[in-house]
Every structure is written in structure tokens, then in C-alpha cells.
Scaffold this motif. Structure first.
Motif, PDB file in Angstrom:
ATOM      1  N   MET A 109       1.261  -0.575  -0.242  1.00 19.94           N
ATOM      2  CA  MET A 109       0.078  -0.059  -0.057  1.00 19.94           C
ATOM      3  C   MET A 109       0.661   1.048  -0.227  1.00 19.94           C
ATOM      4  O   MET A 109       2.066   1.063   0.831  1.00 19.94           O
ATOM      5  N   ASP A 110       0.687   2.026  -0.612  1.00 20.00           N
ATOM      6  CA  ASP A 110       0.726   3.351  -0.404  1.00 20.00           C
ATOM      7  C   ASP A 110      -0.526   4.735  -0.101  1.00 20.00           C
ATOM      8  O   ASP A 110      -0.993   5.058  -1.170  1.00 20.00           O
ATOM      9  N   MET A 115      -3.451   3.725  -3.458  1.00 25.90           N
ATOM     10  CA  MET A 115      -2.482   3.397  -4.130  1.00 25.90           C
ATOM     11  C   MET A 115      -2.657   1.870  -3.735  1.00 25.90           C
ATOM     12  O   MET A 115      -1.989   2.332  -2.531  1.00 25.90           O
ATOM     13  N   ALA A 116      -2.804   0.845  -4.058  1.00 21.63           N
ATOM     14  CA  ALA A 116      -1.925  -0.769  -3.443  1.00 21.63           C
ATOM     15  C   ALA A 116      -2.456  -1.256  -4.776  1.00 21.63           C
ATOM     16  O   ALA A 116      -3.101  -1.940  -5.178  1.00 21.63           O
ATOM     17  N   ILE A 117      -0.930  -2.090  -4.829  1.00 19.03           N
ATOM     18  CA  ILE A 117      -0.756  -3.331  -5.691  1.00 19.03           C
ATOM     19  C   ILE A 117      -0.599  -4.327  -5.408  1.00 19.03           C
ATOM     20  O   ILE A 117      -0.445  -4.964  -3.525  1.00 19.03           O
ATOM     21  N   ASN A 130      -2.181  -6.369  -9.088  1.00 22.02           N
ATOM     22  CA  ASN A 130      -2.583  -5.511 -10.801  1.00 22.02           C
ATOM     23  C   ASN A 130      -2.683  -4.163  -9.625  1.00 22.02           C
ATOM     24  O   ASN A 130      -2.561  -4.493  -8.010  1.00 22.02           O
ATOM     25  N   ASN A 131      -2.619  -3.337 -10.253  1.00 20.08           N
ATOM     26  CA  ASN A 131      -2.634  -1.712  -9.497  1.00 20.08           C
ATOM     27  C   ASN A 131      -4.693  -1.152  -8.992  1.00 20.08           C
ATOM     28  O   ASN A 131      -4.981  -0.895  -9.648  1.00 20.08           O
TER      29      ASN A 131
END
Length: 350
Positions: A109-110, A115-117, A130-131
Motif C-alpha cells: 500500500m501507498d 494506491m495498492a498493488i 494489479n494496481n
């Protein structure tokens, strides 16, 4: 203007929705779980189609309803600093009808960028990476799962549709009651209280600020309503809700719950209290069943007293959130005006 802002700050058209992300129908037959339990969570590549249709998801931000109402009612949206990996996974599942668990994926996570990958773990029935964006430009139409509301119940004296559709204070009472039924059928709406409270705030000012009629965001007719969210950064879009309007003939809480002294309880959990209410009033509640009463009733405490009330927007029982009474009562005849004592019952137990 100060009086109007005070009203909007203390009420919200979303204050009436339930908390849990569950279906509103709690009949005896459980609904089949049709969620996707395996597949490619990454982008589609050739014939390998992705099971992910929505990359922008709503994740629980862990603010209280009161905090979100206060923010949205002053035109603000709260941040996502408290979002966890589990919250992101739940958001992905809600937006994509998947059944991904924390054991299936790794989440990087950011939070600052929302945002999360997400990458499937080895051995999982899912695969790929996926992003995702959480709480950022989420599609309102994809988030709402039930736009056909079916039967809704309204006081006989309520102007519905509103008599002056451009003036916000004429529209808010009708929209407030309509959103009770929207919230009951779409319990996840509780996660974005500030988004809808901001809509309420803007509509309340409509007709006062030149060039901003309420019809810019909401139009209500006999059998459908178009609701467009104001710009907020978290969610965007427009939905047409359909419904069948009925005069409110649902039973009131005092008609069904006669015994309010529950005796001795082993715990003070909401579930145990509601089960005790059901047991003490089984003669009048038996036809609905314990599961439906568990879903329809809610417990709250105020000034050292405990109360039960029916949740707003359900079709079987008459329930409204007192936080909305100030707005709703402005458009009701005196005999129809909502009073707290008609919707809440004090209960006692040891």
C-alpha cells in the motif's frame, strides 16, 4: 443562512443507513453465494480474461458516522490514512463480486497516493497482480448494487415529488426519506457517509445561491429519481433509482414490542439484547422470525438509558433515524410529523 447551516450540520440524508454490508432480505432461504472464487486478478491478456472489472474501490476509512456527517455537512471529505490491507481486499470484493481473502494475496500500500498493488500468492486459486486505487474516483453506479428499490413507504402528507424541485429545502425531505431505502438496500453506503452528506449540504443551499438549483444534482418523480454526486474526489457519477411509492402502513415499534423489561442478560451485546427482545415478544414477532428481527432492530444508549428502534428504510417495519427528523418534518402535516417516542423504545435489563 446561519440557521440553514446549523440544520445541515446536525442532519444528513445518509444518517439513516445501516452499518453492515449485508443484504436487506433476511428471509428463511439464504441467498446463494455467487462470488468469484478463482481466476486472474491481473489485466486481461489475450484469452486470459481478468475477473477484475473495477480498479477503483471503496475501502473502510474507520471514521465514525458522526465524524463523516460533520465533515460532509460542511463540504469536506475525510482522508484514508486509517485504511488497512484487509479494507482494500474487502473493497475489491465489493466492487468486483470476488471472494478474495488476506490469505490469497499480498497487498503493498501507498496510503498517501490511495494506491495498492495486489499480488496473488503462490498456491492461491487466484493469480496475477494489479494496481488498485482506493477511495479515489470510485464509480457511483458500480458501487451501488441495488438501484431498483421496489416498494418504498412515505407519509401521506409528504410532497413527493417535491412541489418546488429547484429549491433545496423543498427537495431535502423527500430525498432524505428516499435515501433511507437506498441505504437499506445498499448497506456499504455507510462507508461513504461524508460523500452523501456533502450532497445534502449542496442541495440545502440550492435555490439560495444563484445558478445552483437542486435539479443540478437531484430530480425526483413519481417512480424514479436521478441522483448525481457533487464533486468530492472519492466517488463520482449518477444513478437513476426506481421505486414504487406507497403510503406508509408499516407497523410501528410499539405495535410489536410490548415487553420492554428483559430481565437478566448474560451479556450486554447488541445481538443478545435483540434476541432477548425477540424472546420476550415472541407472540407478536414470531411471524417475522428471529433472523429478520436481528437485521431490522438496532440498539443504542443515551443518557444512561438503552433503547431499541427499527432501522430506517426496511420494508417490514416503520423506522427512521431521529437525526433526520428536523429536515423531514419541515414538509409534513402536523399529524404526520415524526416524534422520537414513536420510533424508539426504552428497554431495561440487569
Amino acid at each position: 443562512m446561519k440557521k440553514l447551516l446549523s440544520i445541515l450540520a446536525s442532519t444528513s440524508i445518509i444518517a439513516t443507513t445501516g452499518l453492515n454490508v449485508v443484504a436487506c432480505d433476511t428471509g428463511s432461504k439464504p441467498k446463494p453465494d455467487d462470488r468469484i472464487i478463482e481466476g486472474n486478478i491481473g489485466p486481461t491478456e489475450g484469452d486470459d480474461e481478468s475477473i477484475i472489472k473495477n480498479l477503483n474501490v471503496v475501502a473502510d476509512r474507520h471514521w465514525t458516522k458522526e465524524q463523516m456527517v460533520a465533515a460532509g455537512s460542511t463540504g469536506k471529505i475525510l482522508d484514508s490514512k486509517n485504511v488497512t490491507a484487509e479494507d482494500v481486499i474487502e473493497g475489491i470484493n465489493w466492487m468486483n463480486n470476488t471472494a478474495i481473502t488476506p490469505e490469497d494475496v499480498d497487498v503493498k500500500m501507498d496510503v498517501d497516493k490511495n494506491m495498492a498493488i495486489v499480488t496473488a500468492k503462490e498456491g492461491s486459486k487466484f493469480y496475477g497482480t494489479n494496481n488498485f486505487l482506493f477511495n479515489k474516483q470510485v464509480n457511483f453506479e458500480e458501487f451501488i448494487k441495488t438501484a431498483d428499490l421496489g416498494d418504498i413507504y412515505l407519509p401521506e402528507s409528504l410532497p413527493f415529488p417535491p412541489t418546488n424541485p429547484k429549491k433545496g429545502l423543498n427537495v431535502l425531505p423527500a430525498l432524505t426519506l428516499l435515501m433511507e431505502f437506498v441505504g437499506d438496500r445498499n448497506r456499504a453506503l455507510e462507508l461513504v457517509v461524508d460523500v452523501v452528506a456533502k450532497l445534502s449540504f449542496n442541495i440545502g443551499l440550492a435555490g439560495i445561491i444563484p445558478g445552483n438549483p437542486a435539479t443540478k444534482w437531484v430530480t425526483i418523480s413519481e417512480d424514479n429519481a436521478s441522483v448525481k454526486l457533487v464533486e468530492n474526489g472519492l466517488m463520482e457519477g449518477q444513478i437513476i433509482f426506481k421505486y414504487k411509492k406507497n403510503v406508509d402502513n408499516r407497523p410501528e415499534i410499539a405495535d410489536l414490542i410490548k415487553v420492554t423489561d428483559l430481565g437478566k442478560l448474560s451479556t450486554k451485546s447488541d445481538e443478545d439484547i435483540i434476541k432477548a427482545v425477540y424472546k420476550a415478544n415472541v407472540k407478536t414477532l414470531k411471524k417475522y422470525g428471529e433472523a429478520e428481527i436481528l437485521d431490522a432492530l438496532e440498539v443504542f444508549s443515551e443518557k444512561d438509558k438503552t433503547y431499541v428502534q427499527f432501522k430506517a428504510g426496511n420494508n417490514k417495519f416503520r423506522g427512521h433515524d431521529p437525526a433526520s427528523f428536523t429536515i423531514i418534518n419541515t414538509n409534513l402535516a402536523s399529524e404526520d410529523k415524526f416524534r422520537e417516542e414513536d420510533y424508539q423504545l426504552p428497554i431495561t435489563f440487569s
